[in-house]
Every structure is written in structure tokens, then in C-alpha cells.
Design an enzyme around this catalytic site. Structure first.
Site, PDB file in Angstrom:
ATOM      1  CG  ASP A 136     -20.809  34.966  21.639  1.00 47.39           C
ATOM      2  OD1 ASP A 136     -19.880  34.582  22.352  1.00 47.39           O
ATOM      3  OD2 ASP A 136     -20.674  35.749  20.689  1.00 47.39           O
ATOM      4  CB  CYS A 190     -14.679  20.910   3.970  1.00 46.40           C
ATOM      5  SG  CYS A 190     -15.370  22.208   5.015  1.00 46.40           S
ATOM      6  CB  CYS A 193     -13.771  22.843  -0.860  1.00 49.74           C
ATOM      7  SG  CYS A 193     -14.128  24.600  -0.916  1.00 49.74           S
ATOM      8  CB  CYS A 196     -13.039  29.545   3.442  1.00 49.54           C
ATOM      9  SG  CYS A 196     -12.554  27.918   4.038  1.00 49.54           S
ATOM     10  CB  CYS A 200      -8.789  34.433   4.492  1.00 45.97           C
ATOM     11  SG  CYS A 200      -8.507  35.461   5.951  1.00 45.97           S
ATOM     12  CB  CYS A 216      -9.744  36.994  12.082  1.00 44.09           C
ATOM     13  SG  CYS A 216     -11.462  36.924  11.558  1.00 44.09           S
TER      14      CYS A 216
HETATM   15  C1  B12 Z   1     -13.886  34.088  19.842  1.00 38.84           C
HETATM   16  C2  B12 Z   1     -14.900  34.149  18.733  1.00 38.84           C
HETATM   17  C3  B12 Z   1     -14.535  34.786  17.551  1.00 38.84           C
HETATM   18  C4  B12 Z   1     -13.119  35.233  17.274  1.00 38.84           C
HETATM   19  C5  B12 Z   1     -12.249  34.001  16.959  1.00 38.84           C
HETATM   20  C6  B12 Z   1     -12.858  33.085  15.886  1.00 38.84           C
HETATM   21  C7  B12 Z   1     -12.506  31.618  16.040  1.00 38.84           C
HETATM   22  N1  B12 Z   1     -12.475  30.943  14.925  1.00 38.84           N
HETATM   23  O1  B12 Z   1     -12.304  31.136  17.142  1.00 38.84           O
HETATM   24  C8  B12 Z   1     -13.313  36.229  16.093  1.00 38.84           C
HETATM   25  C9  B12 Z   1     -13.457  37.639  16.631  1.00 38.84           C
HETATM   26  C10 B12 Z   1     -12.218  36.237  15.048  1.00 38.84           C
HETATM   27  C11 B12 Z   1     -14.665  35.752  15.564  1.00 38.84           C
HETATM   28  C12 B12 Z   1     -15.089  35.969  14.268  1.00 38.84           C
HETATM   29  C13 B12 Z   1     -16.314  35.557  13.777  1.00 38.84           C
HETATM   30  N2  B12 Z   1     -17.334  35.057  14.481  1.00 38.84           N
HETATM   31 CO1  B12 Z   1     -17.179  34.510  16.318  1.00 38.84          CO
HETATM   32  N3  B12 Z   1     -17.122  33.757  18.011  1.00 38.84           N
HETATM   33  C14 B12 Z   1     -16.190  33.573  18.909  1.00 38.84           C
HETATM   34  C15 B12 Z   1     -16.686  32.779  20.120  1.00 38.84           C
HETATM   35  C16 B12 Z   1     -16.961  33.761  21.274  1.00 38.84           C
HETATM   36  C17 B12 Z   1     -15.731  31.668  20.595  1.00 38.84           C
HETATM   37  C18 B12 Z   1     -15.158  30.790  19.461  1.00 38.84           C
HETATM   38  C19 B12 Z   1     -14.172  29.802  19.997  1.00 38.84           C
HETATM   39  O2  B12 Z   1     -14.469  29.030  20.871  1.00 38.84           O
HETATM   40  N4  B12 Z   1     -12.933  29.832  19.510  1.00 38.84           N
HETATM   41  C20 B12 Z   1     -11.899  28.944  19.972  1.00 38.84           C
HETATM   42  C21 B12 Z   1     -11.355  28.139  18.812  1.00 38.84           C
HETATM   43  C22 B12 Z   1     -10.291  27.144  19.263  1.00 38.84           C
HETATM   44  O3  B12 Z   1     -12.456  27.396  18.327  1.00 38.84           O
HETATM   45  P1  B12 Z   1     -12.729  27.240  16.777  1.00 38.84           P
HETATM   46  O4  B12 Z   1     -11.986  28.232  15.998  1.00 38.84           O
HETATM   47  O5  B12 Z   1     -14.232  27.174  16.613  1.00 38.84           O
HETATM   48  O6  B12 Z   1     -12.048  25.845  16.482  1.00 38.84           O
HETATM   49  C23 B12 Z   1     -12.742  24.637  16.653  1.00 38.84           C
HETATM   50  C24 B12 Z   1     -12.504  23.714  15.465  1.00 38.84           C
HETATM   51  O7  B12 Z   1     -12.082  24.440  14.334  1.00 38.84           O
HETATM   52  C25 B12 Z   1     -11.605  22.655  15.984  1.00 38.84           C
HETATM   53  N5  B12 Z   1     -10.198  22.751  15.644  1.00 38.84           N
HETATM   54  C26 B12 Z   1      -9.390  23.719  16.005  1.00 38.84           C
HETATM   55  N6  B12 Z   1      -8.152  23.440  15.596  1.00 38.84           N
HETATM   56  C27 B12 Z   1      -8.186  22.254  14.923  1.00 38.84           C
HETATM   57  C28 B12 Z   1      -7.166  21.535  14.291  1.00 38.84           C
HETATM   58  C29 B12 Z   1      -7.501  20.348  13.641  1.00 38.84           C
HETATM   59  C30 B12 Z   1      -6.389  19.617  12.963  1.00 38.84           C
HETATM   60  C31 B12 Z   1      -8.842  19.921  13.641  1.00 38.84           C
HETATM   61  C32 B12 Z   1      -9.203  18.664  12.938  1.00 38.84           C
HETATM   62  C33 B12 Z   1      -9.860  20.664  14.295  1.00 38.84           C
HETATM   63  C34 B12 Z   1      -9.477  21.822  14.932  1.00 38.84           C
HETATM   64  O8  B12 Z   1     -11.654  22.678  17.400  1.00 38.84           O
HETATM   65  C35 B12 Z   1     -12.122  23.947  17.877  1.00 38.84           C
HETATM   66  C36 B12 Z   1     -13.073  23.676  19.002  1.00 38.84           C
HETATM   67  O9  B12 Z   1     -14.203  22.998  18.531  1.00 38.84           O
HETATM   68  C37 B12 Z   1     -18.009  32.136  19.551  1.00 38.84           C
HETATM   69  C38 B12 Z   1     -19.139  31.972  20.550  1.00 38.84           C
HETATM   70  C39 B12 Z   1     -18.891  30.803  21.461  1.00 38.84           C
HETATM   71  N7  B12 Z   1     -19.018  31.028  22.750  1.00 38.84           N
HETATM   72  O10 B12 Z   1     -18.558  29.722  20.998  1.00 38.84           O
HETATM   73  C40 B12 Z   1     -18.413  33.114  18.417  1.00 38.84           C
HETATM   74  C41 B12 Z   1     -19.006  32.509  17.126  1.00 38.84           C
HETATM   75  C42 B12 Z   1     -18.145  31.329  16.783  1.00 38.84           C
HETATM   76  N8  B12 Z   1     -18.798  33.554  16.135  1.00 38.84           N
HETATM   77  C43 B12 Z   1     -19.731  33.612  15.276  1.00 38.84           C
HETATM   78  C44 B12 Z   1     -19.691  34.463  14.137  1.00 38.84           C
HETATM   79  C45 B12 Z   1     -21.003  34.682  13.388  1.00 38.84           C
HETATM   80  C46 B12 Z   1     -18.481  35.056  13.736  1.00 38.84           C
HETATM   81  C47 B12 Z   1     -18.199  35.776  12.403  1.00 38.84           C
HETATM   82  C48 B12 Z   1     -18.890  35.167  11.196  1.00 38.84           C
HETATM   83  C49 B12 Z   1     -18.585  37.274  12.568  1.00 38.84           C
HETATM   84  C50 B12 Z   1     -18.177  38.168  11.409  1.00 38.84           C
HETATM   85  N9  B12 Z   1     -18.837  38.087  10.278  1.00 38.84           N
HETATM   86  O11 B12 Z   1     -17.272  38.952  11.524  1.00 38.84           O
HETATM   87  C51 B12 Z   1     -16.651  35.658  12.322  1.00 38.84           C
HETATM   88  C52 B12 Z   1     -16.209  34.366  11.604  1.00 38.84           C
HETATM   89  C53 B12 Z   1     -14.720  34.240  11.555  1.00 38.84           C
HETATM   90  C54 B12 Z   1     -14.288  32.770  11.532  1.00 38.84           C
HETATM   91  N10 B12 Z   1     -13.937  32.271  10.350  1.00 38.84           N
HETATM   92  O12 B12 Z   1     -14.288  32.135  12.577  1.00 38.84           O
HETATM   93  C55 B12 Z   1     -20.820  32.583  15.510  1.00 38.84           C
HETATM   94  C56 B12 Z   1     -20.639  31.435  14.499  1.00 38.84           C
HETATM   95  C57 B12 Z   1     -21.923  30.811  13.962  1.00 38.84           C
HETATM   96  C58 B12 Z   1     -21.583  29.684  13.017  1.00 38.84           C
HETATM   97  N11 B12 Z   1     -22.455  29.438  12.039  1.00 38.84           N
HETATM   98  O13 B12 Z   1     -20.568  29.042  13.122  1.00 38.84           O
HETATM   99  C59 B12 Z   1     -20.552  32.191  17.000  1.00 38.84           C
HETATM  100  C60 B12 Z   1     -20.854  30.722  17.362  1.00 38.84           C
HETATM  101  C61 B12 Z   1     -21.423  33.121  17.893  1.00 38.84           C
HETATM  102  C62 B12 Z   1     -22.890  32.686  17.931  1.00 38.84           C
HETATM  103  N12 B12 Z   1     -23.433  32.468  19.117  1.00 38.84           N
HETATM  104  O14 B12 Z   1     -23.550  32.513  16.937  1.00 38.84           O
HETATM  105  N13 B12 Z   1     -15.342  35.067  16.485  1.00 38.84           N
HETATM  106  S1  SF4 Z   2     -15.282  27.265   1.514  1.00 34.77           S
HETATM  107 FE1  SF4 Z   2     -14.210  26.471   3.351  1.00 34.77          FE
HETATM  108  S2  SF4 Z   2     -15.821  25.925   4.780  1.00 34.77           S
HETATM  109 FE2  SF4 Z   2     -16.803  26.108   2.736  1.00 34.77          FE
HETATM  110  S3  SF4 Z   2     -16.746  24.000   1.887  1.00 34.77           S
HETATM  111 FE3  SF4 Z   2     -14.898  25.064   1.172  1.00 34.77          FE
HETATM  112  S4  SF4 Z   2     -13.331  24.510   2.722  1.00 34.77           S
HETATM  113 FE4  SF4 Z   2     -15.328  24.039   3.657  1.00 34.77          FE
END
Ligand code: B12
Ligand code: SF4
Length: 347
Positions: A136, A190, A193, A196, A200, A216
């Protein structure tokens, strides 16, 4: 060089170093890049400028680290023992809820050190090679990489879930120029289900696989610097640092294992401390008690801002009004404004 055997050894060393799983993937993240760009274009990153600052480096590993052929992806469990008691803390308005990932020592340094040790072991075995370690710490699409490396699937809440271990784990990577054999990407489970999405508190999961960070609680309490929008204050409840609801409700987390890392052991009873007690910490106490913890990043001012909201939500809690009044003249306008809001909830 036998890269198949080397990959076996890397996996074994990774586990010896405390990672629960090690996977290997290539660098193609084209589909995820589209999702990322759509997410940024919709403004879902809010004030997190670092999410858009690096162009396509986040989704193109070779642009970040030229010569990268493979990514070694690792995960490390962080759940404290008895994580189910988190519900009791959330239900008790006198207590502070701190995200389970932030109860102990900050994971960034710990995992980076372990990844460095993994790289050192590889180098001792095969000689110098090209690599860079991340936790990260740079523009890396960590969850997409981990999914491609077979560590789990991206759940509808967007966290990575492992079939046998749930989602309470951190991710890290070694970008490398070694042509290691690829693992298979994990399949998604998933199904129908939607728990989540429904639980939220702020409706931040705006569609499956899409979190609008601006809604969030994790973003609002950790990343956002200014005033927390009124519309979210009640929903925040007693969550003073991050939020875990989407993971707590996820049925796959019944397979999670408590962490074996003593560094992640909760400090200062942060897994169930009284709001009033935490609100009384002076700036100096805050600095001392959050030394080496991820919480330190938000600083004392935002710490008070967040706890003020939780105290405002604790109507009828003996001592809450007095605690709030003790901060009503605080030097920070941000703290004063949140304290005023909280006092109004008790009026
Ligand atoms: C920015 C960030 C946040 C932001 C934004 C979260 C987010 N969802 O992006 C905030 C501050 C809200 C956050 C919160 C949390 N975070 Co954070 N965060 C990050 C960070 C720095 C980048 C994430 C990112 O790239 N976001 C960009 C978006 C576009 O990506 P995404 O949401 O993952 O979406 C992906 C898919 O869902 C998919 N997708 C998106 N849209 C669509 C649409 C369709 C139709 C489909 C099919 C797919 C799809 O494509 C995307 C790219 O793969 C990473 C570290 C890293 N460098 O990766 C840690 C990271 C993701 N976070 C982490 C953690 C632990 C958390 C929290 C649990 C902390 C907490 N308890 O408060 C929460 C969880 C909230 C949640 N439900 O996401 C961990 C997750 C570990 C894991 N098991 O997944 C990471 C990986 C850090 C680490 N090194 O461990 N986080
Ligand atoms: S709670 Fe959310 S992430 Fe977990 S199995 Fe259900 S839909 Fe998937």
C-alpha cells in the site's frame, strides 16, 4: 534456472516469514484499469488525490517498475482473537469502535520488512535479481493483483476474500523481473448474496464491486481532513477510526483465523475502550499511545473530531455532555464545530 522449483521455494519461504499465502501473477490488469478509470472519473476517490496522481502506473506494473515480468502477491492475516465480539462493541454506545486492522502495530513497515527478507532469500539462492516491494506504498492495484495470483476474489464490498480464510488480511507485493510460472486467478463466490451492500451504514457500496469512498466511513474518519458531512454523522455511530461492517457481516469470514502476529495484538484496549476515556487523551498522550500505529496518521485534531461525533450519537450516556463541554473551547475550529453538533444531539 528451474523457475518452477524456484516458485515452490518462494512459496515455502513466504510461509516461513509469516505470510499465509503467496501467489504469482503477470502484469495484465486491463479490465481493472477500466474500472479504476471509471471510478476516478465519477469522483469516488474524493480527496484522495494520490489515487489519480500517477496516470496509468497503478494498473500497468511495467510503467511503475520497468522490467517487471511477474508480481509475487502475499497476504497476512490480522484478525485479533474473538473478532465476533466486535458486534458487542458496535452495539454499546459508550465504547469506541476502532477498525480491527488498526488495533495493533501499523502493518506497512512490518510487511515491507518481511517482503525484503523474502527478496533477500531469493537473492541468496539465485544471485542478484530485479525487484521492488510494496505494501500500500505506491500506485499498485493490490486486490486485482492478488485475485489474479489466486489469493482470493474481489467481493461485492471490494475487499479480497479467500475461500478458506475470509477477508481479514493485508496484501503486499514483490514486483520482479523473474519469469516465474503463473498461478491461476481465483474464482468468485459471492453468488446472490448482498449482505454487505445492505448493512453498510452509509450506503457506500453503490453497486456490487463499487465503493464510493466519499460515503465510506473508513474514508470519512481516516482520509477526509475537513468537516464530516452532516448526512453521515448519525450513521457513523461509535465508529471512530474506520469501519468493518461489510466484512463483519460477510459469511466467508467464519473461515477466518486469528492472526499469529503478536505485533497486531490490540494496544491500550483499543478493541473496546470507553469513548470518554479516549476523548480525554491530550495531544501528547495521543502521540505517545499511537506510536507505531496506523491511527497516528489522523492526528489529535481528527481523533477528537471523530470521537465528538460518536459522543453526539451516545445520547443519555452519563458524562458525555461534560466530556464534550471540556472540548467546547478547543483551539481547532474543526473540533469546536463537531463538539457543537454533538452537544446539540444531547439538547
Ligand atoms: C483507496 C483505498 C481505500 C479507500 C477506497 C476503498 C476502495 N474500495 O477503493 C477507503 C479509504 C474507503 C478504503 C477503505 C478500506 N480499506 Co483500503 N485501500 C485503498 C487502496 C490504497 C487503493 C484501493 C483502490 O485501488 N481503489 C480503486 C478502486 C477502483 O478499486 P476497488 O474498489 O478495489 O475496485 C476494484 C473492483 O471492485 C473492480 N471493479 C470496480 N468497479 C467494478 C464494476 C464492475 C461491474 C465489476 C465487475 C468490477 C468492478 O475493479 C477495481 C479494480 O480491481 C488499497 C491499497 C492498494 N494500493 O491497492 C487499500 C486496501 C484495498 N484497503 C484495505 C483495507 C483493509 C481497507 C478497510 C477494510 C479498512 C477499514 N476497516 O476501514 C476498508 C474497506 C472498505 C471497502 N469496502 O473497500 C486493504 C484490503 C485487504 C483486502 N483483504 O482486500 C488494502 C489492499 C490495503 C492492504 N495493503 O492491505 N481503502
Ligand atoms: S457479504 Fe458481500 S462480499 Fe461477502 S459474500 Fe456477501 S456479497 Fe460477497
Amino acid at each position: 534456472m528451474n523457475y518452477v522449483e524456484l516458485a515452490h521455494r518462494i512459496r515455502a519461504w513466504g510461509v516461513e516469514l509469516g505470510f499465509q499465502q503467496v501467489g504469482i501473477t503477470g502484469t495484465d490488469l486491463a479490465a481493472d484499469e477500466t474500472h479504476l478509470l471509471n471510478w476516478l472519473a465519477a469522483g469516488c476517490h474524493g480527496e484522495m488525490d494520490y489515487m489519480q496522481r500517477h496516470g496509468t502506473k497503478r494498473s500497468r506494473p511495467q510503467e511503475l517498475q520497468p522490467g517487471t515480468l511477474r508480481v509475487i502477491s502475499v497476504r497476512m492475516d490480522y484478525a485479533p482473537p474473538g473478532i465476533a465480539s466486535s458486534w458487542d462493541v458496535l452495539a454499546d454506545h459508550s465504547l469506541a469502535y476502532v477498525s480491527r486492522y488498526a488495533l495493533g502495530r501499523d502493518y506497512h513497515k512490518l510487511m515491507r520488512n518481511r517482503l525484503q527478507q523474502l527478496a533477500d532469500r531469493i537473492a541468496a539462492d539465485i544471485g542478484p535479481f530485479g525487484y521492488r516491494a510494496f505494501v500500500d506504498s505506491a500506485p499498485v492495484l493490490e486486490r486485482a493483483i492478488a485475485r489474479n495470483a489466486g489469493l482470493g476474489w474481489i467481493g461485492k464490498h471490494t475487499c479480497l476474500i479467500n475461500r478458506g480464510a475470509g477477508s481479514w488480511f493485508f496484501l503486499g507485493e514483490l514486483y520482479t523481473d523473474l519469469p516465474l510460472p503463473l498461478d491461476e486467478a481465483a474464482s468468485a463466490h459471492c453468488g446472490s448474496c448482498t449482505r454487505c451492500i445492505e448493512i453498510c451504514p452509509t450506503r457506500a457500496i453503490v453497486a456490487p464491486y463499487q465503493v464510493d469512498a466519499r460515503r465510506c466511513i473508513s474514508y470519512l474518519t481516516i482520509e477526509l481532513h475537513g468537516s464530516i458531512p452532516d448526512e453521515f454523522r448519525h450513521a457513523i455511530g461509535n465508529r471512530i477510526y474506520g469501519c468493518d461492517d461489510c466484512q463483519l457481516i460477510c459469511p466467508w469470514n467464519k473461515f477466518s483465523q486469528p492472526t499469529a502476529e503478536t505485533d497486531f495484538t490490540p494496544r491500550h484496549h483499543l478493541d473496546g475502550a470507553a469513548l470518554i476515556e479516549l476523548f480525554a487523551w491530550t495531544e501528547d498522550e495521543f502521540r505517545r499511545r499511537t506510536e507505531g500505529s496506523a491511527i497516528r496518521r489522523i492526528g489529535h485534531e481528527r481523533w477528537l473530531r471523530n470521537i465528538a461525533i460518536a459522543l453526539g450519537n451516545a445520547r443519555g450516556l452519563p458524562g458525555a455532555v461534560n466530556a464534550l463541554l471540556s472540548r467546547a473551547g478547543h483551539a481547532s475550529e474543526l473540533v469546536r464545530e463537531h463538539v457543537q453538533w454533538a452537544l446539540q444531539q444531547h439538547a
